[in-house]
Motif scaffolding. Structure first.
Motif, PDB file in Angstrom:
ATOM      1  N   HIS A 103       1.159  -1.355  -0.325  1.00 55.66           N
ATOM      2  CA  HIS A 103      -0.018   0.063   0.006  1.00 55.66           C
ATOM      3  C   HIS A 103       0.322   1.563  -0.220  1.00 55.66           C
ATOM      4  N   ALA A 104       1.864   1.453   0.885  1.00 58.40           N
ATOM      5  CA  ALA A 104       2.659   2.413   0.432  1.00 58.40           C
ATOM      6  C   ALA A 104       3.455   2.380  -0.430  1.00 58.40           C
ATOM      7  N   LEU A 154       1.247   4.184  -2.792  1.00 57.69           N
ATOM      8  CA  LEU A 154       1.014   5.713  -2.781  1.00 57.69           C
ATOM      9  C   LEU A 154       2.128   6.346  -2.729  1.00 57.69           C
ATOM     10  N   LEU A 155       3.609   5.961  -2.604  1.00 53.37           N
ATOM     11  CA  LEU A 155       5.440   7.092  -2.899  1.00 53.37           C
ATOM     12  C   LEU A 155       4.733   7.980  -4.037  1.00 53.37           C
ATOM     13  N   GLU A 156       4.799   7.504  -5.318  1.00 50.69           N
ATOM     14  CA  GLU A 156       4.175   8.658  -6.587  1.00 50.69           C
ATOM     15  C   GLU A 156       3.789   9.859  -5.967  1.00 50.69           C
ATOM     16  N   ASP A 157       2.821   9.494  -5.223  1.00 46.83           N
ATOM     17  CA  ASP A 157       1.526  10.911  -5.026  1.00 46.83           C
ATOM     18  C   ASP A 157       2.284  11.601  -3.742  1.00 46.83           C
ATOM     19  N   TYR A 158       2.759  10.084  -2.766  1.00 51.07           N
ATOM     20  CA  TYR A 158       3.446  11.061  -1.756  1.00 51.07           C
ATOM     21  C   TYR A 158       4.685  12.533  -2.103  1.00 51.07           C
ATOM     22  N   ASP A 174      -3.660  13.601   6.074  1.00 49.00           N
ATOM     23  CA  ASP A 174      -3.857  11.987   7.002  1.00 49.00           C
ATOM     24  C   ASP A 174      -2.651  10.550   5.572  1.00 49.00           C
ATOM     25  N   GLN A 175      -3.161  10.488   5.079  1.00 43.53           N
ATOM     26  CA  GLN A 175      -3.123   9.916   3.611  1.00 43.53           C
ATOM     27  C   GLN A 175      -0.901   9.379   4.430  1.00 43.53           C
ATOM     28  N   SER A 176      -0.732  10.604   4.072  1.00 45.45           N
ATOM     29  CA  SER A 176      -0.061  11.861   4.083  1.00 45.45           C
ATOM     30  C   SER A 176       0.783  11.201   5.036  1.00 45.45           C
ATOM     31  N   ALA A 177       0.220  11.460   6.668  1.00 45.66           N
ATOM     32  CA  ALA A 177       1.154  11.029   7.449  1.00 45.66           C
ATOM     33  C   ALA A 177       1.209   9.638   7.985  1.00 45.66           C
ATOM     34  N   GLU A 178       0.144   8.207   7.204  1.00 45.98           N
ATOM     35  CA  GLU A 178      -0.533   7.310   7.312  1.00 45.98           C
ATOM     36  C   GLU A 178       1.848   6.782   6.541  1.00 45.98           C
ATOM     37  N   ASP A 192       4.587   8.470   5.658  1.00 44.42           N
ATOM     38  CA  ASP A 192       5.517   9.091   6.650  1.00 44.42           C
ATOM     39  C   ASP A 192       5.241   8.427   7.753  1.00 44.42           C
ATOM     40  N   SER A 193       4.530   7.799   8.336  1.00 41.05           N
ATOM     41  CA  SER A 193       5.238   6.924   9.656  1.00 41.05           C
ATOM     42  C   SER A 193       5.526   5.879   8.892  1.00 41.05           C
ATOM     43  N   HIS A 194       4.737   4.862   7.493  1.00 41.24           N
ATOM     44  CA  HIS A 194       6.016   3.469   7.594  1.00 41.24           C
ATOM     45  C   HIS A 194       6.802   3.856   6.813  1.00 41.24           C
ATOM     46  N   LEU A 195       6.983   4.815   6.652  1.00 40.33           N
ATOM     47  CA  LEU A 195       8.589   5.031   5.365  1.00 40.33           C
ATOM     48  C   LEU A 195       9.303   5.002   6.954  1.00 40.33           C
ATOM     49  N   ASN A 196       9.474   5.557   8.295  1.00 44.35           N
ATOM     50  CA  ASN A 196      10.275   5.589   9.476  1.00 44.35           C
ATOM     51  C   ASN A 196      10.516   4.919   9.612  1.00 44.35           C
ATOM     52  N   ILE A 197       9.609   3.620   9.645  1.00 45.16           N
ATOM     53  CA  ILE A 197       9.757   2.385   9.884  1.00 45.16           C
ATOM     54  C   ILE A 197      10.192   1.290   9.533  1.00 45.16           C
ATOM     55  N   CYS A 198      10.185   2.019   7.774  1.00 49.48           N
ATOM     56  CA  CYS A 198      10.369   0.623   7.265  1.00 49.48           C
ATOM     57  C   CYS A 198      11.685   0.760   6.180  1.00 49.48           C
ATOM     58  N   LYS A 199      12.960  -0.133   5.888  1.00 47.79           N
ATOM     59  CA  LYS A 199      13.769   0.291   5.651  1.00 47.79           C
ATOM     60  C   LYS A 199      13.600   0.388   4.006  1.00 47.79           C
ATOM     61  N   GLU A 200      13.302  -1.396   3.615  1.00 47.74           N
ATOM     62  CA  GLU A 200      12.758  -1.062   2.370  1.00 47.74           C
ATOM     63  C   GLU A 200      12.174  -0.322   1.522  1.00 47.74           C
ATOM     64  N   CYS A 201      11.117   0.048   2.150  1.00 45.06           N
ATOM     65  CA  CYS A 201      10.272   1.202   1.682  1.00 45.06           C
ATOM     66  C   CYS A 201      10.635   2.513   1.609  1.00 45.06           C
ATOM     67  N   ARG A 202      11.345   2.840   2.713  1.00 48.39           N
ATOM     68  CA  ARG A 202      12.164   4.279   2.635  1.00 48.39           C
ATOM     69  C   ARG A 202      13.363   4.220   1.280  1.00 48.39           C
TER      70      ARG A 202
END
Lengths: 189, 189
Positions: free
Chosen positions: B5-6, B9-13, B21-25, B27-37
């Motif tokens: 899901h993250a 949404l990356l391109e739109d992010y 609220d979606q942007s914050a979600e 954001d939170s995911h990127l903080n905890i997921c190294k691969e997505c980051r």
């Protein structure tokens, strides 16, 4: 000439040649930049600029029903660029080397680099990105150029291509995904 | 939020197209997921490089010459749209094709009806004026007798009328023939 674009357009439609010259003056560099980034070729970009203004001139009466002159102009230039790009792809044209063109100035190779080694590295990556862009289908390439290089919004691009904004978003995401795939590894800091 | 899901949404992010609220979600995911980051940084780097593509300027001489060329090409170029006074009349436009066809059909129908009406009146006139029920054939002897005096087919008065042009001889249906050739009709029956 200290006039707004709508005023100039109205004067131009009314037959004022000076108003047309002013519109050429205001938009020629923008169109050249767009065409050059799509076609990577000075001669083709030059053809797009000239042909776009000649077409606008011939279709000037249509401008009375046009809300955004800039969008109308960009639509003609983009569509013409895409036509040339498709021909280019068919004949496998090699983009010209801008460094070798006499009098051709690279105004700003990269506004972000600081050191000579970074300049070299970035120039190399820029060239790779250009080659990756060229490998995309014409419409995706034009969408990426319009949005990511020329800075047009998705709404503006949708008006230029006369398509839904969702189509623009989709084309853009597909183009970026392909670029990331081609450049994989080169984009890791 | 899942990685899938993250990533969707990356391109739109990156483009700032997400709701807060979606942007914050994301954001939170990127903080905890190294691969997505990692993917996020690659997408961001690509976007930065696209935004910083070199801007080329062919130089002032080129801009001056191109502007002159465009103006020269357009100076004697008429608008491709036809001026109102030169527009084709309404009956000559595409929309009026049906109207023209209908008018043509009406005229044809009028001609046909007139022909039928006139045709229906014609036999009655002939019958009334000549009182002939059967056609007759003019023989060689009749042709020879016509115009000569003392023949058996025409009376002296009829020959005289014939000479003056007040009596006509001709094919069936001609006015006056029944009177002139009463004897002939009797002999040919």
């Amino acid at each position: 000439m200290n006039k707004t674009v709508p005023e100039l357009v109205e004067m131009f439609v009314g037959g004022d040649q000076k108003a047309f010259a002013e519109l050429v003056h205001r938009y020629k560099k923008k169109l050249y930049s767009l065409a050059y980034h799509i076609l990577r070729n000075h001669l083709d970009a030059d053809e797009v600029v000239q042909e776009t203004f000649v077409r606008i001139y011939k279709r000037r009466e249509e401008l009375l029903n046009v809300n955004y002159f800039s969008t109308f102009l960009t639509r003609i230039a983009t569509n013409y660029s895409i036509d040339l790009l498709r021909k280019q792809k068919n004949r496998q044209a090699v983009p010209d080397d801008t460094d070798s063109l006499p009098g051709f100035i690279q105004l700003d190779l990269s506004r972000r680099v600081a050191t000579p080694s970074q300049t070299f590295e970035n120039k190399e990556l820029m060239e790779e990105i250009q080659r990756a862009l060229e490998s995309l289908p014409a419409r995706q390439q034009a969408t990426a150029v319009l949005h990511d290089i020329e800075g047009y919004s998705k709404a503006e691009i949708a008006r230029i291509f006369d398509c839904p904004q969702a189509t623009v978003r989709s084309n853009l995401h597909i183009a970026r995904a392909k670029l990331r795939k081609i450049l994989k590894g080169r984009l890791i800091r | 939020m899942t990685c899938r899901h993250a990533k969707s949404l990356l391109e739109d992010y990156i483009d700032g197209d997400l709701e807060l609220d979606q942007s914050a979600e994301v954001d939170s995911h990127l903080n905890i997921c190294k691969e997505c980051r990692g993917e996020y940084h690659q997408a961001l780097r690509l976007k930065e490089f696209l935004e910083n593509q070199p801007i080329f300027d062919p130089g002032e001489d080129y801009w001056r010459e191109t502007t002159e060329l465009i103006l020269a090409r357009t100076e004697a170029s008429p608008s491709e749209r036809v001026a109102p006074e030169n527009r084709r009349p309404i009956w000559d436009t595409g929309r009026a094709t049906l109207a023209r066809a209908a008018a043509s059909f009406a005229v044809s129908l009028g001609v046909l009806v007139s022909a039928v009406v006139i045709g229906s009146m014609q036999p009655a006139q002939i019958v009334d004026s000549t009182d002939i029920d059967n056609p007759f054939v003019m023989t060689a002897s009749v042709r020879d007798a016509v115009g000569t005096s003392g023949n058996e087919l025409l009376t002296a008065a009829e020959s005289s009328r014939l000479a003056r042009g007040t009596l006509l001889l001709g094919a069936p249906g001609m006015l006056g023939k029944g009177i002139a050739f009463r004897e002939l009709l009797t002999s040919t029956k």
